[in-house]
Design a protein around this motif. Structure first.
Motif, short mmCIF file in Angstrom:
data_model
loop_
_atom_site.label_atom_id
_atom_site.label_comp_id
_atom_site.label_asym_id
_atom_site.label_seq_id
_atom_site.Cartn_x
_atom_site.Cartn_y
_atom_site.Cartn_z
N UNK A 151 61.85 -2.81 -20.05
CA UNK A 151 62.64 -1.84 -19.40
C UNK A 151 62.49 -2.24 -18.07
N UNK A 152 60.69 -2.37 -17.45
CA UNK A 152 60.79 -2.18 -16.24
C UNK A 152 61.14 -3.61 -15.55
N UNK A 153 61.17 -4.45 -16.54
CA UNK A 153 61.58 -5.48 -15.91
C UNK A 153 63.36 -5.73 -15.52
N UNK A 154 63.75 -5.56 -16.15
CA UNK A 154 65.05 -5.15 -16.06
C UNK A 154 65.52 -4.50 -14.85
N UNK A 155 64.29 -3.17 -14.97
CA UNK A 155 65.26 -2.57 -13.89
C UNK A 155 64.45 -2.99 -12.48
N UNK A 156 63.54 -4.48 -12.56
CA UNK A 156 62.75 -5.80 -11.52
C UNK A 156 64.28 -6.43 -11.23
N UNK A 157 64.54 -6.52 -11.87
CA UNK A 157 66.00 -7.41 -12.42
C UNK A 157 67.44 -6.34 -11.41
N UNK A 158 67.40 -5.17 -11.50
CA UNK A 158 68.69 -3.89 -10.60
C UNK A 158 68.54 -4.14 -9.15
N UNK A 159 66.78 -4.03 -8.78
CA UNK A 159 66.16 -3.48 -7.59
C UNK A 159 66.35 -5.28 -6.83
N UNK A 160 66.08 -6.37 -7.90
CA UNK A 160 66.29 -7.03 -6.54
C UNK A 160 68.07 -7.50 -6.52
N UNK A 161 68.91 -7.64 -7.41
CA UNK A 161 70.32 -7.76 -7.29
C UNK A 161 70.77 -7.00 -6.16
N UNK A 162 70.10 -5.88 -6.45
CA UNK A 162 70.76 -5.02 -5.22
C UNK A 162 69.93 -5.27 -3.90
N UNK A 163 69.52 -5.96 -3.80
CA UNK A 163 68.78 -6.11 -2.64
C UNK A 163 69.48 -7.07 -1.40
N UNK A 164 69.76 -8.45 -2.73
CA UNK A 164 70.22 -9.59 -2.57
C UNK A 164 71.73 -8.77 -2.60
N UNK A 165 71.91 -8.04 -2.73
CA UNK A 165 73.64 -8.01 -2.40
C UNK A 165 74.01 -7.09 -1.59
N UNK A 166 72.80 -6.54 -1.11
CA UNK A 166 72.98 -5.50 0.20
C UNK A 166 72.67 -6.58 1.46
N UNK A 167 71.62 -7.75 1.05
CA UNK A 167 71.53 -8.41 2.25
C UNK A 167 72.40 -9.73 2.70
N UNK A 168 73.34 -10.28 1.10
CA UNK A 168 74.78 -10.21 1.81
C UNK A 168 75.35 -10.20 2.36
N UNK A 169 75.91 -9.01 1.60
CA UNK A 169 76.77 -7.72 2.63
C UNK A 169 76.71 -7.82 4.21
N UNK A 170 75.42 -7.97 4.77
CA UNK A 170 74.83 -7.54 6.28
C UNK A 170 75.52 -8.97 6.72
N UNK A 171 75.49 -10.08 6.22
CA UNK A 171 75.66 -11.54 6.65
C UNK A 171 76.88 -11.64 6.50
N UNK A 172 77.52 -11.17 6.13
CA UNK A 172 78.85 -11.34 6.02
C UNK A 172 79.52 -11.39 4.61
N UNK A 173 78.81 -11.72 3.50
CA UNK A 173 79.21 -12.39 2.71
C UNK A 173 79.39 -11.34 1.59
N UNK A 174 80.34 -11.12 -0.03
CA UNK A 174 80.40 -11.13 -1.05
C UNK A 174 80.11 -11.95 -1.99
N UNK A 175 79.32 -11.29 -2.82
CA UNK A 175 78.55 -11.04 -3.81
C UNK A 175 80.03 -11.32 -5.36
N UNK A 176 79.41 -12.87 -6.55
CA UNK A 176 80.70 -12.30 -7.15
C UNK A 176 79.82 -12.95 -8.54
N UNK A 177 80.40 -11.65 -9.81
CA UNK A 177 79.93 -11.70 -10.69
C UNK A 177 79.22 -12.74 -11.53
N UNK A 178 80.05 -13.95 -11.56
CA UNK A 178 80.00 -15.18 -12.36
C UNK A 178 81.02 -16.29 -11.58
#
Ligand code: ARG
Length: 579
Positions: free
Chosen positions: A551-578
């Motif tokens: 559970x803990x590690x999944x939560x850490x993964x989730x937060x990492x994905x969110x920051x990556x996605x938000x950060x890329x978005x600020x650069x004008x870059x979209x993420x893809x699921x695969x």
């Protein structure tokens, strides 16, 4: 959040040691070298300088008043007067849990929200947008997005070049050599062709030059036919610009071109003259900066000999309008380095004209894009590279990579993914550089899946997302719900601590991006984050871990994905699921 709390404890300590200090100038930033600590404050040196005291003594004095309340352990005075802090592991888990509860994503809204005007992209009518405009567009968009995320208000303004002497030649050419069919197909290219052809004619034939001048005078005096043609040129150009902006996912709140300010120009020059700011010199009107060390030998012209206003006059009127209309705290101009003198003159002239203004004026200039031969980036035949073709090529190349990597994907996904990878690669390559250095354009480098590139970060994101595809969505929902009330994240392994520390730096990095108008800080941050994640993932099993750890590690993964996605978005870059 802990780092912000450390900062406010520090500000309190400064105030109690030195009641006259300005606490808002005391900031902490991620320590450049983690060996020395997690955070560093180097603002005390400026404080000491202002008080004419020894910076190390000031730092030591502040330390006497500092109580971190368990957030970090014993700060140290280092170097010429830095303070280095290490955060406590408890406090670190606490911020992670706050974030998982949805209280924040590691950044804060400022106490005092500011308002900005960001002037970027600003291409010229009847000219195709080329790679030189790409940096302004990409940088300006990223700066605007970051300001907005942090809660500031932003007016983005596309100050297009829709007025000027070039319209004399364009009008003459439009009437004499325009190819209507070509105009229909590729309007801006055709206008560019016409302009170049007339320019050549002018060089050989004085009478053509004269005829162009007449067309310009007719336009300026409001002749209906010329106005109409001029309006179609603007409309056609804007149509093409808008298609590119749409592709690049760039938007403007307003597009007020140079012509918008025409009616103000004559009175403005008169005002400057009456105030003794502009003076006659060889028939022109100039603003001299005699007491300005840098501009002493560079007076600014605000009216040409022939009576016409110019780029400078328009920019003065524009700035006045912006202050009146939006009362911004700061106006940021994003253009290439060649306009540095122009903006220095503009800012100096404006401050003389409006001595009471409090507006901060920033020229966020950038260097050029070079080809692999080290010369300005051109096509093989020496032409400037057009932005739309550049984007096409990037998407095409991304497509080849996707075909190699994951040829089973359905056609539609391949198309979407190649688009995001291709656009992302171009944007990231541009933003990754410190904007003031020239950089060499290289397809291989920017599309590499290994290295500091957008595809690498987009790929890192898909790897995290794939973890979540391997668990039951219902289980994940339960974990999220549970995480709302319980602290699910328990940090134990070194890699977990490292990743968590990197995550909580996010907000401070965004503040630095804004302070310096340099999104490259965010690029480096995201690249390091992806690295921390890779190390975590290598050493800390997620799906195979015990339930609480999982559970803990999944939560850490989730937060990492969110920051990556938000950060890329600020650069004008979209993420893809695969991919
Ligand atoms: N149109 C100009 C160019 O292409 C850039 C305008 C920048 N903004 C400004 N307010 N001067 O060089």
């Amino acid at each position: 959040m802990i780092n912000f709390k450390i900062e406010s404890h520090l500000q309190k300590a400064v105030l109690s040691a030195y009641p006259d200090a300005d606490p808002t100038r005391i900031l902490i930033r991620p320590c450049p070298d983690p060996k020395f600590g997690d955070y560093q404050c180097n603002s005390l040196m400026n404080l000491a300088k202002g008080m004419k005291k020894n910076p190390r003594d000031v730092a030591a004095e502040v330390l006497k008043h500092l109580d971190l309340g368990g957030l970090g352990d014993s700060p140290e005075v280092a170097g010429p007067g830095f303070l280095n802090f290490r955060i406590s592991r408890n406090a670190l888990s606490h911020v992670m849990n706050e974030a998982f509860k949805g209280e924040h994503l590691f950044y804060r809204k400022p106490e005092a929200v500011k308002s900005f005007v960001v002037d970027f992209s600003s291409p010229n009518v009847a000219k195709t947008m080329h790679v030189g405009h790409i940096r302004s567009t990409i940088l300006g968009e990223s700066i605007s997005r970051t300001l907005r995320l942090l809660g500031h208000s932003v007016v983005s303004d596309n100050h297009i070049g829709d007025w000027g002497t070039q319209f004399g030649k364009l009008l003459y050419g439009w009437k004499s050599i325009l190819d209507r069919e070509a105009l229909e197909r590729k309007p801006v290219e055709e206008m560019e062709r016409v302009y170049k052809a007339v320019n050549q004619q002018c060089e050989q034939d004085e009478t053509v030059l004269e005829a162009c001048r007449n067309e310009l005078v007719r336009l300026q005096s409001g002749d209906t036919e010329n106005r109409k043609i001029w309006e179609s040129m603007i409309q056609l150009s804007r149509g093409e610009f808008d298609r590119i902006y749409q592709r690049m996912d760039v938007g403007f709140d307003v597009t007020l071109g140079e012509s918008f300010y025409n009616d103000r120009l004559i009175s403005l020059v008169n005002e400057l003259e009456d105030a003794g700011i502009a003076e006659e010199s060889k028939g022109a009107r100039m603003v001299f900066f005699n007491d300005h060390p840098e501009l002493k030998n560079n007076p600014a012209m605000v009216r040409k000999k022939d009576g016409a206003a110019n780029y400078m006059t328009t920019d003065l009127a524009t700035l006045e309008y912006r202050e009146k209309t939006w009362q911004p705290d700061e106006v940021i101009y994003v253009t290439d380095s060649r306009q540095q003198l122009h903006f220095k003159q503009l800012f100096a002239a404006y401050r003389r004209w409006k001595p009471d203004t409090k507006v901060k004026l920033t020229h966020a200039w950038f260097g050029s894009i070079l080809g692999e031969d080290g010369k300005p980036f051109k096509t093989r035949t020496g032409k400037t590279i057009r932005l739309s073709l550049l984007l096409d090529e990037s998407i095409e190349r991304a497509r080849e990579i996707i075909e190699q990597k994951n040829s089973e994907l359905p056609e539609e996904s391949k198309e979407d993914i190649s688009r995001e990878i291709g656009l992302g690669a171009v944007k990231y390559a541009d933003l990754l550089q410190n904007r003031q250095t020239d950089y060499t354009f290289s397809w291989e480098k920017m599309l590499a899946l290994n290295g500091n590139t957008a595809p690498y970060l987009q790929y890192a994101y898909t790897r995290i997302r794939s973890i979540f595809r391997r668990i039951d969505p219902e289980d994940w929902k339960t974990i999220v719900a549970q995480g709302k009330s319980e602290d699910l994240i328990i940090l134990e392994r070194e890699e977990e601590f490292q990743l968590a520390k990197q995550l909580i730096h996010f907000g401070l990095v965004l503040e630095k991006v804004i302070e310096e108008c340099r999104p490259n800080h965010l690029c480096s941050y995201l690249y390091e984050l992806a690295g921390c994640f890779a190390r975590f993932y290598e050493h800390c099993p997620v799906l195979k871990a015990e339930p609480a750890e999982k559970r803990s590690r999944l939560a850490i993964c989730d937060l990492t994905a969110k920051v990556l996605c938000q950060g890329l978005n600020l650069l004008g870059i979209n993420t893809v699921e695969q991919m």
